[in-house]
Design a protein around this motif. Structure first.
Motif, PDB file in Angstrom:
ATOM      1  N   ALA A 140      -2.732  13.699  -8.892  1.00  0.00           N
ATOM      2  CA  ALA A 140      -3.695  12.920  -9.680  1.00  0.00           C
ATOM      3  C   ALA A 140      -3.113  11.565 -10.067  1.00  0.00           C
ATOM      4  CB  ALA A 140      -4.102  13.699 -10.930  1.00  0.00           C
ATOM      5  N   GLY A 141      -1.815  11.552 -10.407  1.00  0.00           N
ATOM      6  CA  GLY A 141      -1.165  10.284 -10.730  1.00  0.00           C
ATOM      7  C   GLY A 141      -1.117   9.353  -9.538  1.00  0.00           C
ATOM      8  N   GLU A 142      -0.816   9.913  -8.346  1.00  0.00           N
ATOM      9  CA  GLU A 142      -0.788   9.097  -7.133  1.00  0.00           C
ATOM     10  C   GLU A 142      -2.159   8.512  -6.829  1.00  0.00           C
ATOM     11  OE1 GLU A 142       1.384   7.962  -5.093  1.00  0.00           O
ATOM     12  OE2 GLU A 142       3.188   8.903  -5.872  1.00  0.00           O
ATOM     13  N   LEU A 143      -3.186   9.327  -6.991  1.00  0.00           N
ATOM     14  CA  LEU A 143      -4.544   8.846  -6.743  1.00  0.00           C
ATOM     15  C   LEU A 143      -4.912   7.716  -7.698  1.00  0.00           C
ATOM     16  CD1 LEU A 143      -7.249   9.102  -5.270  1.00  0.00           C
ATOM     17  CD2 LEU A 143      -7.898  10.885  -6.914  1.00  0.00           C
ATOM     18  N   ALA A 144      -4.578   7.909  -8.977  1.00  0.00           N
ATOM     19  CA  ALA A 144      -4.872   6.866  -9.962  1.00  0.00           C
ATOM     20  C   ALA A 144      -4.090   5.588  -9.643  1.00  0.00           C
ATOM     21  CB  ALA A 144      -4.534   7.363 -11.365  1.00  0.00           C
ATOM     22  N   ARG A 145      -2.813   5.756  -9.256  1.00  0.00           N
ATOM     23  CA  ARG A 145      -2.005   4.577  -8.917  1.00  0.00           C
ATOM     24  C   ARG A 145      -2.590   3.841  -7.715  1.00  0.00           C
ATOM     25  NH1 ARG A 145       1.614   3.078  -5.392  1.00  0.00           N
ATOM     26  NH2 ARG A 145       1.471   5.083  -4.331  1.00  0.00           N
ATOM     27  N   TYR A 146      -3.051   4.610  -6.711  1.00  0.00           N
ATOM     28  CA  TYR A 146      -3.652   3.998  -5.526  1.00  0.00           C
ATOM     29  C   TYR A 146      -4.896   3.195  -5.897  1.00  0.00           C
ATOM     30  CZ  TYR A 146      -6.307   3.601  -1.198  1.00  0.00           C
ATOM     31  OH  TYR A 146      -7.052   3.121  -0.165  1.00  0.00           O
ATOM     32  N   ARG A 147      -5.719   3.769  -6.782  1.00  0.00           N
ATOM     33  CA  ARG A 147      -6.937   3.061  -7.191  1.00  0.00           C
ATOM     34  C   ARG A 147      -6.605   1.798  -7.972  1.00  0.00           C
ATOM     35  NH1 ARG A 147     -11.455   6.934  -9.645  1.00  0.00           N
ATOM     36  NH2 ARG A 147     -12.517   4.928  -9.486  1.00  0.00           N
ATOM     37  N   ILE A 148      -5.590   1.880  -8.824  1.00  0.00           N
ATOM     38  CA  ILE A 148      -5.189   0.701  -9.604  1.00  0.00           C
ATOM     39  C   ILE A 148      -4.677  -0.399  -8.675  1.00  0.00           C
ATOM     40  CG2 ILE A 148      -3.496  -0.156 -11.268  1.00  0.00           C
ATOM     41  CD1 ILE A 148      -3.672   2.582 -12.657  1.00  0.00           C
ATOM     42  N   GLU A 149      -3.819  -0.008  -7.714  1.00  0.00           N
ATOM     43  CA  GLU A 149      -3.285  -1.002  -6.784  1.00  0.00           C
ATOM     44  C   GLU A 149      -4.377  -1.571  -5.888  1.00  0.00           C
ATOM     45  OE1 GLU A 149      -0.131   0.836  -4.670  1.00  0.00           O
ATOM     46  OE2 GLU A 149       1.302   0.709  -6.336  1.00  0.00           O
ATOM     47  N   SER A 150      -5.323  -0.711  -5.478  1.00  0.00           N
ATOM     48  CA  SER A 150      -6.429  -1.200  -4.642  1.00  0.00           C
ATOM     49  C   SER A 150      -7.282  -2.198  -5.407  1.00  0.00           C
ATOM     50  CB  SER A 150      -7.291  -0.026  -4.176  1.00  0.00           C
ATOM     51  OG  SER A 150      -6.549   0.852  -3.357  1.00  0.00           O
ATOM     52  N   ARG A 151      -7.539  -1.887  -6.679  1.00  0.00           N
ATOM     53  CA  ARG A 151      -8.327  -2.801  -7.499  1.00  0.00           C
ATOM     54  C   ARG A 151      -7.604  -4.131  -7.688  1.00  0.00           C
ATOM     55  NH1 ARG A 151      -8.451   0.095 -11.811  1.00  0.00           N
ATOM     56  NH2 ARG A 151     -10.100   1.446 -11.033  1.00  0.00           N
ATOM     57  N   VAL A 157      -7.278 -10.677  -3.483  1.00  0.00           N
ATOM     58  CA  VAL A 157      -7.963 -11.221  -2.309  1.00  0.00           C
ATOM     59  C   VAL A 157      -9.163 -12.064  -2.724  1.00  0.00           C
ATOM     60  CG1 VAL A 157      -9.310 -10.596  -0.262  1.00  0.00           C
ATOM     61  CG2 VAL A 157      -7.186  -9.386  -0.778  1.00  0.00           C
ATOM     62  N   ALA A 158      -9.906 -11.564  -3.740  1.00  0.00           N
ATOM     63  CA  ALA A 158     -11.071 -12.317  -4.216  1.00  0.00           C
ATOM     64  C   ALA A 158     -10.656 -13.660  -4.807  1.00  0.00           C
ATOM     65  CB  ALA A 158     -11.836 -11.493  -5.260  1.00  0.00           C
ATOM     66  N   ARG A 163     -10.211 -19.501  -4.163  1.00  0.00           N
ATOM     67  CA  ARG A 163      -9.442 -20.741  -4.044  1.00  0.00           C
ATOM     68  C   ARG A 163      -9.685 -21.412  -2.696  1.00  0.00           C
ATOM     69  NH1 ARG A 163      -3.563 -18.735  -6.414  1.00  0.00           N
ATOM     70  NH2 ARG A 163      -4.183 -18.561  -8.621  1.00  0.00           N
ATOM     71  N   ARG A 164      -9.771 -20.579  -1.639  1.00  0.00           N
ATOM     72  CA  ARG A 164     -10.011 -21.145  -0.310  1.00  0.00           C
ATOM     73  C   ARG A 164     -11.366 -21.829  -0.252  1.00  0.00           C
ATOM     74  NH1 ARG A 164     -12.759 -20.211   4.026  1.00  0.00           N
ATOM     75  NH2 ARG A 164     -13.714 -18.343   3.129  1.00  0.00           N
ATOM     76  N   GLN A 165     -12.382 -21.148  -0.819  1.00  0.00           N
ATOM     77  CA  GLN A 165     -13.719 -21.745  -0.819  1.00  0.00           C
ATOM     78  C   GLN A 165     -13.745 -23.031  -1.638  1.00  0.00           C
ATOM     79  OE1 GLN A 165     -16.409 -18.702  -2.172  1.00  0.00           O
ATOM     80  NE2 GLN A 165     -16.349 -17.588  -0.232  1.00  0.00           N
ATOM     81  N   ALA A 166     -13.022 -23.022  -2.778  1.00  0.00           N
ATOM     82  CA  ALA A 166     -12.970 -24.239  -3.592  1.00  0.00           C
ATOM     83  C   ALA A 166     -12.301 -25.373  -2.821  1.00  0.00           C
ATOM     84  CB  ALA A 166     -12.214 -23.962  -4.894  1.00  0.00           C
ATOM     85  N   SER A 167     -11.231 -25.034  -2.075  1.00  0.00           N
ATOM     86  CA  SER A 167     -10.549 -26.056  -1.272  1.00  0.00           C
ATOM     87  C   SER A 167     -11.472 -26.597  -0.181  1.00  0.00           C
ATOM     88  CB  SER A 167      -9.290 -25.450  -0.639  1.00  0.00           C
ATOM     89  OG  SER A 167      -8.651 -26.396   0.177  1.00  0.00           O
TER      90      SER A 167
END
Length: 366
Positions: A140-151, A157-158, A163-167
Motif C-alpha cells: 500500500a505504501g509503494e502504491l501511494a508513493r507511485y501515485r505521489i511521484e506520478s502526480r 511535465v505540465a 513554459r514551452r508554450q509561453a516561449s
C-alpha cells in the motif's frame, strides 16, 4: 501547515481510549494501566519527529508496540501507529528501512505468538497471515508513493509544457511585432519621402501621404501597446490580424492595389493571421522595391487550401528603401506557410514580382 500534529493527536486519543475498550472484549489480557498508556503514546509522539529522525522514530514506535504486546495488554488499536509509520516510511522512499523494520517486527510477532503467549498460536495459516499483513502495508505504501511521484511528474511535465508554450507565444509575438513594424515603418518612410517630394508641387498629394503616415503610426503604436500589455499581464493573446482587416491594409499601403477574394468564408484564426501577414509583407516588399507599381492581391478560398497571390508590375520610380530591408521578408513568409503545412513561392514575374502561398485548410472548413 503540516497535518502530522493533528494525525498524531487523533491516533494518540484513539489508541488510548480504544485499547481500554478492547480490554472488555479480551478479559484474558492485562488491563490497560499507566505503563500501557505510556507505550500507547510512544508511537503518536514519534510521528511528530519522523521527518527529522526517521530511523529512530520508526524503531521506537515498533519497539513500544512489541513491549506493549509482551506486557500482555489488549490487541487491536496499538497497531495503528506502527502501520501508519511503516506506510509513511515507504511513501517517502525509504524502502530499505521499511523492509528491515517490517522483517524484524514480523520475526518478533512470530516468536511472540508461537512461544511467548498462552495459549500459543501455531500453524502455517497464522504465519502466512502475519506475513500477508506486513506485505499489504508495504504494498500500500509503494502504491501511494507511485501515485505521489506520478502526480508530481505530471505537474512537472505540465509546467514544462506551459513554459514551452509561453516561449513559443513570445516568439510568435516577436514575429508579429516584426512584421507590423517592418510594414508600417516602411510605409511611413515611403509616404514621408513622397510628401517631401510633392510638398511644393502637389500639396494635396502630400497631405494624402501625411494622412497615411498618421494612420500607419497609430496602428503600429496600437500593436506595440497590445503586445506590451500581453507581456506585462501574461494573459493569452488573441490574434490581432485577420483577413477582415485586409481592406484597411490595402488602403494604407500607398500603392495602386486591386484586391480580389474568391469564395471568401471564415477560416481558422491561425490561417487568417498567416495569410494577412503574408499579404502585408508582400505589400511591404512592393512598397520598398517597386514603388509606383500596380499590385494585385488575390485570395482564392478552395476546398482544401487558401491560395494567396500578390503580384506587382515593377517599379516606376526610384526605390528609396531598396537597400534598407532586413532580408528576412521572404524567408519569414515561407516560414509562416511551412508552419501550417503549406508552401510559398516568390520570384520575378514578367516585369514585376510575384508571391504565391498555399495554406492547407482543415476538412471542416471545406
Amino acid at each position: 501547515m503540516r497535518k502530522t500534529p493533528y494525525l498524531a493527536l487523533v491516533v494518540a486519543v484513539f489508541q488510548v481510549i480504544a485499547s481500554q475498550g478492547a480490554y472488555y472484549g479480551q478479559t484474558d489480557r492485562e488491563k490497560v494501566d499507566a505503563t500501557a498508556i505510556v507505550l500507547l503514546l510512544v508511537g503518536p509522539a514519534m510521528m511528530l519527529f519522523r521527518h527529522r529522525f526517521p530511523k529512530t522514530s520508526l524503531a521506537l514506535t515498533l519497539a513500544a508496540t512489541c513491549l506493549y504486546l509482551w506486557g500482555g495488554y489488549p490487541y487491536g488499536p496499538v497497531f495503528v501507529s506502527p502501520i501508519i509509520m511503516l506506510f509513511q516510511t515507504v511513501t517517502e522512499g525509504r524502502r530499505k528501512l521499511a523492509l528491515i523494520a517490517s522483517a524484524l517486527t514480523t520475526v518478533f510477532f512470530l516468536i511472540y505468538s508461537t512461544w511467548l503467549v498462552d495459549p500459543p498460536s501455531r500453524g502455517l495459516w497464522h504465519i502466512l497471515a502475519i506475513v500477508a499483513v506486513m506485505t499489504l502495508i508495504l504494498a500500500a505504501g509503494e502504491l501511494a508513493r507511485y501515485r505521489i511521484e506520478s502526480r508530481a511528474e505530471r505537474a512537472r511535465v505540465a509546467e514544462e509544457e506551459s513554459r514551452r508554450q509561453a516561449s513559443e507565444e513570445r516568439l510568435t509575438m516577436a514575429q508579429e511585432l516584426h512584421d507590423v513594424l517592418a510594414h508600417n515603418i516602411s510605409l511611413i518612410h515611403v509616404q514621408a519621402s513622397t510628401a517631401l517630394h510633392l510638398m511644393d508641387d502637389d500639396p494635396g498629394q502630400a497631405r494624402s501621404a501625411l494622412t497615411t503616415i498618421k494612420g500607419a503610426s497609430k496602428e503600429v503604436l496600437g500593436e506595440l501597446r497590445s503586445v506590451l500589455n500581453v507581456l506585462r499581464e501574461g494573459a493569452p493573446r488573441s490574434p490581432t490580424a485577420g483577413l477582415d482587416r485586409l481592406g484597411d491594409l490595402v488602403e494604407r499601403s500607398g500603392l495602386d492595389v486591386s484586391l480580389e477574394q474568391v469564395g471568401a468564408r471564415p477560416l481558422p484564426a491561425q490561417v487568417e493571421r498567416a495569410a494577412y501577414r503574408i499579404a502585408q509583407e508582400s505589400l511591404t516588399n512592393a512598397a520598398r522595391h517597386a514603388p509606383g507599381s500596380r499590385v494585385s492581391v488575390r485570395l482564392e478560398y478552395l476546398a482544401a487550401e487558401l491560395v494567396i497571390t500578390v503580384t506587382d508590375t515593377g517599379s516606376s520610380m526610384p526605390a528609396v528603401l531598396a537597400e534598407e530591408g532586413s532580408g528576412n521578408g521572404i524567408p519569414g513568409m515561407r516560414e509562416r506557410a511551412s508552419a501550417l503545412g503549406g508552401t510559398l513561392v516568390a520570384g520575378p514575374k514578367e516585369t514585376g514580382f510575384q508571391v504565391e502561398a498555399r495554406l492547407p485548410l482543415p476538412e471542416e472548413t471545406g
